[in-house]
Design a protein around this motif. Sequence first.
Motif, PDB file in Angstrom:
ATOM      1  N   HIS A  23       0.876  -1.380  -0.003  1.00 61.61           N
ATOM      2  CA  HIS A  23      -0.057   0.034   0.046  1.00 61.61           C
ATOM      3  C   HIS A  23       0.849   1.182  -0.071  1.00 61.61           C
ATOM      4  CE1 HIS A  23      -3.579   2.554   0.707  1.00 61.61           C
ATOM      5  NE2 HIS A  23      -2.726   3.254   1.523  1.00 61.61           N
ATOM      6  N   ARG A  24       1.999   1.237   0.731  1.00 59.53           N
ATOM      7  CA  ARG A  24       2.847   2.635   0.878  1.00 59.53           C
ATOM      8  C   ARG A  24       3.536   2.555  -0.545  1.00 59.53           C
ATOM      9  NH1 ARG A  24       7.079   0.846   4.189  1.00 59.53           N
ATOM     10  NH2 ARG A  24       8.026   0.527   2.101  1.00 59.53           N
ATOM     11  N   SER A  25       3.714   1.621  -1.223  1.00 54.38           N
ATOM     12  CA  SER A  25       4.500   1.798  -2.609  1.00 54.38           C
ATOM     13  C   SER A  25       3.278   2.314  -3.351  1.00 54.38           C
ATOM     14  CB  SER A  25       4.887   0.337  -2.857  1.00 54.38           C
ATOM     15  OG  SER A  25       5.849  -0.266  -2.274  1.00 54.38           O
ATOM     16  N   ARG A  26       2.230   1.767  -3.493  1.00 48.68           N
ATOM     17  CA  ARG A  26       1.157   2.621  -4.360  1.00 48.68           C
ATOM     18  C   ARG A  26       0.704   4.099  -3.985  1.00 48.68           C
ATOM     19  NH1 ARG A  26      -1.668  -2.397  -3.043  1.00 48.68           N
ATOM     20  NH2 ARG A  26      -2.916  -1.189  -1.766  1.00 48.68           N
ATOM     21  N   ALA A  27       0.796   4.465  -2.799  1.00 56.68           N
ATOM     22  CA  ALA A  27       0.762   5.787  -2.244  1.00 56.68           C
ATOM     23  C   ALA A  27       1.780   6.844  -2.935  1.00 56.68           C
ATOM     24  CB  ALA A  27       0.690   5.840  -0.704  1.00 56.68           C
ATOM     25  N   PHE A  28       3.145   5.946  -2.596  1.00 56.05           N
ATOM     26  CA  PHE A  28       4.253   6.820  -3.246  1.00 56.05           C
ATOM     27  C   PHE A  28       4.016   7.224  -4.721  1.00 56.05           C
ATOM     28  CE2 PHE A  28       7.798   5.996  -0.174  1.00 56.05           C
ATOM     29  CZ  PHE A  28       7.247   6.528   0.849  1.00 56.05           C
ATOM     30  N   ALA A  29       3.460   6.184  -5.400  1.00 53.80           N
ATOM     31  CA  ALA A  29       3.593   6.225  -6.878  1.00 53.80           C
ATOM     32  C   ALA A  29       2.476   7.177  -7.276  1.00 53.80           C
ATOM     33  CB  ALA A  29       3.410   4.931  -7.436  1.00 53.80           C
ATOM     34  N   THR A  55      -1.534  -8.170  -9.138  1.00 50.95           N
ATOM     35  CA  THR A  55      -2.107  -7.255 -10.007  1.00 50.95           C
ATOM     36  C   THR A  55      -3.699  -7.455 -10.012  1.00 50.95           C
ATOM     37  OG1 THR A  55      -0.255  -7.131 -11.491  1.00 50.95           O
ATOM     38  CG2 THR A  55      -2.171  -6.681 -12.467  1.00 50.95           C
ATOM     39  N   GLU A  56      -4.031  -8.772 -10.101  1.00 46.80           N
ATOM     40  CA  GLU A  56      -5.668  -9.042 -10.113  1.00 46.80           C
ATOM     41  C   GLU A  56      -6.275  -8.396  -8.721  1.00 46.80           C
ATOM     42  OE1 GLU A  56      -5.577 -13.267 -10.465  1.00 46.80           O
ATOM     43  OE2 GLU A  56      -5.594 -13.263 -12.774  1.00 46.80           O
ATOM     44  N   GLN A  57      -5.529  -8.667  -7.701  1.00 41.15           N
ATOM     45  CA  GLN A  57      -6.068  -7.984  -6.429  1.00 41.15           C
ATOM     46  C   GLN A  57      -5.778  -6.711  -6.103  1.00 41.15           C
ATOM     47  OE1 GLN A  57      -3.616 -10.190  -3.488  1.00 41.15           O
ATOM     48  NE2 GLN A  57      -4.662 -12.119  -3.958  1.00 41.15           N
ATOM     49  N   GLY A  58      -5.555  -5.867  -7.159  1.00 38.22           N
ATOM     50  CA  GLY A  58      -5.098  -4.465  -6.990  1.00 38.22           C
ATOM     51  C   GLY A  58      -4.118  -3.807  -6.374  1.00 38.22           C
ATOM     52  N   LYS A  59      -3.244  -4.788  -5.914  1.00 37.75           N
ATOM     53  CA  LYS A  59      -2.080  -4.431  -4.855  1.00 37.75           C
ATOM     54  C   LYS A  59      -1.013  -4.170  -5.760  1.00 37.75           C
ATOM     55  CE  LYS A  59      -3.897  -7.247  -1.346  1.00 37.75           C
ATOM     56  NZ  LYS A  59      -3.707  -8.548  -0.200  1.00 37.75           N
ATOM     57  N   LEU A  60      -0.675  -4.475  -6.915  1.00 32.17           N
ATOM     58  CA  LEU A  60       0.475  -3.920  -7.662  1.00 32.17           C
ATOM     59  C   LEU A  60      -0.052  -3.294  -9.082  1.00 32.17           C
ATOM     60  CD1 LEU A  60       3.341  -4.676  -7.747  1.00 32.17           C
ATOM     61  CD2 LEU A  60       3.157  -6.426  -9.178  1.00 32.17           C
ATOM     62  N   THR A  61      -0.124  -2.065  -8.957  1.00 31.10           N
ATOM     63  CA  THR A  61      -0.716  -1.075  -9.822  1.00 31.10           C
ATOM     64  C   THR A  61       0.541  -0.272 -10.674  1.00 31.10           C
ATOM     65  OG1 THR A  61      -0.923   0.527  -8.331  1.00 31.10           O
ATOM     66  CG2 THR A  61      -2.766  -0.748  -8.438  1.00 31.10           C
ATOM     67  N   GLY A  62      -0.129   0.812 -11.566  1.00 31.85           N
ATOM     68  CA  GLY A  62       0.840   1.457 -12.468  1.00 31.85           C
ATOM     69  C   GLY A  62       1.661   2.122 -11.520  1.00 31.85           C
ATOM     70  N   GLY A  63       3.133   2.414 -11.831  1.00 29.95           N
ATOM     71  CA  GLY A  63       3.817   3.040 -11.231  1.00 29.95           C
ATOM     72  C   GLY A  63       4.767   1.987 -10.213  1.00 29.95           C
ATOM     73  N   VAL A  64       4.080   0.994  -9.942  1.00 26.13           N
ATOM     74  CA  VAL A  64       4.761  -0.024  -8.868  1.00 26.13           C
ATOM     75  C   VAL A  64       5.238  -1.308  -9.410  1.00 26.13           C
ATOM     76  CG1 VAL A  64       4.637  -1.229  -6.708  1.00 26.13           C
ATOM     77  CG2 VAL A  64       3.437   1.209  -7.127  1.00 26.13           C
ATOM     78  N   THR A  65       6.370  -1.622  -9.520  1.00 29.81           N
ATOM     79  CA  THR A  65       7.025  -2.934 -10.282  1.00 29.81           C
ATOM     80  C   THR A  65       7.574  -3.736  -9.067  1.00 29.81           C
ATOM     81  OG1 THR A  65       8.973  -1.710 -10.874  1.00 29.81           O
ATOM     82  CG2 THR A  65       7.269  -1.874 -12.210  1.00 29.81           C
ATOM     83  N   LEU A  66       7.551  -5.031  -9.319  1.00 31.21           N
ATOM     84  CA  LEU A  66       8.052  -5.995  -8.462  1.00 31.21           C
ATOM     85  C   LEU A  66       9.695  -6.686  -9.472  1.00 31.21           C
ATOM     86  CD1 LEU A  66       8.113  -7.848  -6.039  1.00 31.21           C
ATOM     87  CD2 LEU A  66       6.441  -9.369  -7.124  1.00 31.21           C
ATOM     88  N   ARG A  67      10.605  -6.643  -8.641  1.00 26.64           N
ATOM     89  CA  ARG A  67      11.872  -6.904  -9.307  1.00 26.64           C
ATOM     90  C   ARG A  67      12.654  -8.069  -8.360  1.00 26.64           C
ATOM     91  NH1 ARG A  67      15.087  -2.408 -12.893  1.00 26.64           N
ATOM     92  NH2 ARG A  67      16.430  -3.865 -13.926  1.00 26.64           N
TER      93      ARG A  67
END
Length: 597
Positions: A3-9, A35-47
């Motif tokens: 959630h914090r990552s999405r808020a930053f983005a 992504t399906e759960q809406g927890k990985l959205t635009g501006g946030v990537t998993l590497r």
Amino acid sequence: MLHRSRAFAAEGGAPVEILTFDNFRDYPDIRKTLTEQGKLTGGVTLRNIWEDLASLAGDAPVLPAEELTGFTPLGETGTPVTSVEGGPSGRTQRFAADGTTLLQTDYLREDGSLFLSDRNDVDTPGQHGGRSLTLCNAQGLPVEQWRSSWEMYRSWLDHLTDGHDSFFIVDNKHAATFMKTYRRPSATVFLMVHDSHLATAVDGPASPLSGSGDVVVPRFDNFDGVAILTRMQAEDIRARVGDIGNIHVIPNSRALPVQPVEGDRDPTAGVLLAQLRPLKQIDHAIRAVTDVNHRLQTTATLGIYGEGDEGARLESLIQRLGVSSLVQLKGHTHSPARVFGESSFSLLTSSSESFGLVILESMSAGCVPIAYDIHYGPSSIITHGVNGYIVEYGNEQALAECVAAFLGLPAEQKATMREAAISRAVDFSDAPVVSMWSEALTAAAASKAIPAPELQVAVTDTVWGTWSDGALELRVTARLTAESDSLDADTPRFLCRLRIRGTESFFRASGEVTGHTAEGEFSSVFRFGPDVMQALSEYVVDATLETQLLGRRVSSRLPFRAPVPSPMDVYGTVHGNLSLRPLRPAPAPSTSTANAV
């Protein structure tokens, strides 16, 4: 963290990469699910490092043989190997003669070429000891080599940042042990403390550390910043380890949709969202709601959402109390906002929290929280009787009476409390919390950019004494020598550390400067309270002076100086009064003998 990552983005407009170091996971599937759960959205990537390693070699030049240590690809040795499936790549492995000790793992690209050889018997072939990790190009030729996984991790982070200003937030205690070693002028590294650092807070700040606290608290100094969720916890941490200027209070945040105050809410429904494990003490909530219905004759239900090892035991308790129609285990929910929006009140009966994010989620939906008064969280969010309730820790009867009292309130008063709860939750919405992060990160980066001066510290005197309450006081005098006019530009800060010998655990006190001379000699007083001395009473402890000036920190062992012997002994009389007496027995009165004639 997600959630914090999405808020930053979203609020900060900056892309966020979530970095992971583990192997043997199916990251494409993880990304799809998040992504399906809406927890990985635009501006946030998993590497993931293991996905990147195969392409990290690029066009790097091949290392000459004389610069390599222990590079022997398994496909070239004729040694029996084992093929392993799973993870981001194919693997082959070599074991010692005992068949169980892993000595080497070679990682392969999809085309079968070698991209990393991890060998663990460099010192003596066939025996575990000595490591080399060798990165190979598309032709399987070595281009880089490391002697440890941490060296490889640091190289990956350097590759990602390419020398540009970057910010790292560490959310995992195990990753913290590595990330404390990643020191770069352009990298600002923050540690996020998600849990209470204390196993129990019964003895205040000097209470024993929790398992995670024992890992991270001794390492706070190694980070540019440490984010603590509540002011109360930050104060306890400063009381334990002193304040070196890198601790910031930054709460969790939530995107808070406006909820109807009543809507379809069941006025008698309670809800509890938590993992079903002993720390959450859900049996307290079950017995309290049973008490509400039976002893207090007030109708109340409780829906418990969550999963965990305690499920069977809690279900057995519900059946034994005969309240299966009132209290139900409902499993996991992906829609906490809906659950809270349909409920009248929520319960939190944990023995320990660091923030109580579930309280914030409850309040944002107008569901009035009723929580035990624990370290930490509830009292930092809830104003008792205004937007929720704080109940004495562990008092199940008081918990039941609080639930019954709330349910008995007039509808208008309940509505007022729900509105107050929603209003309070807005304080923890994404925008203001992201702004707190921005200020903390900017301040840490600015402090990091200040050139640290050369600094020498010579401790010239140590005086110690104990107080009647068991406290220890140390008076330390030190002479500072710094380059140019550093002492004029800033005031040095002094701390005294008492470290348990053979461990990383310590207590630290900030010093009160009692005087200083033009020659750079400073005198400071440090006090360690009786709670700290009691906590240290079973250990051998070493004392160190820490001096800080413009980003430079110097540690100096305190020299021991025996106190000047006193000719008098201070003692308490039988009436409890203070008196003094000679340390040596008083000489006997002189006598003379006369002879009669």
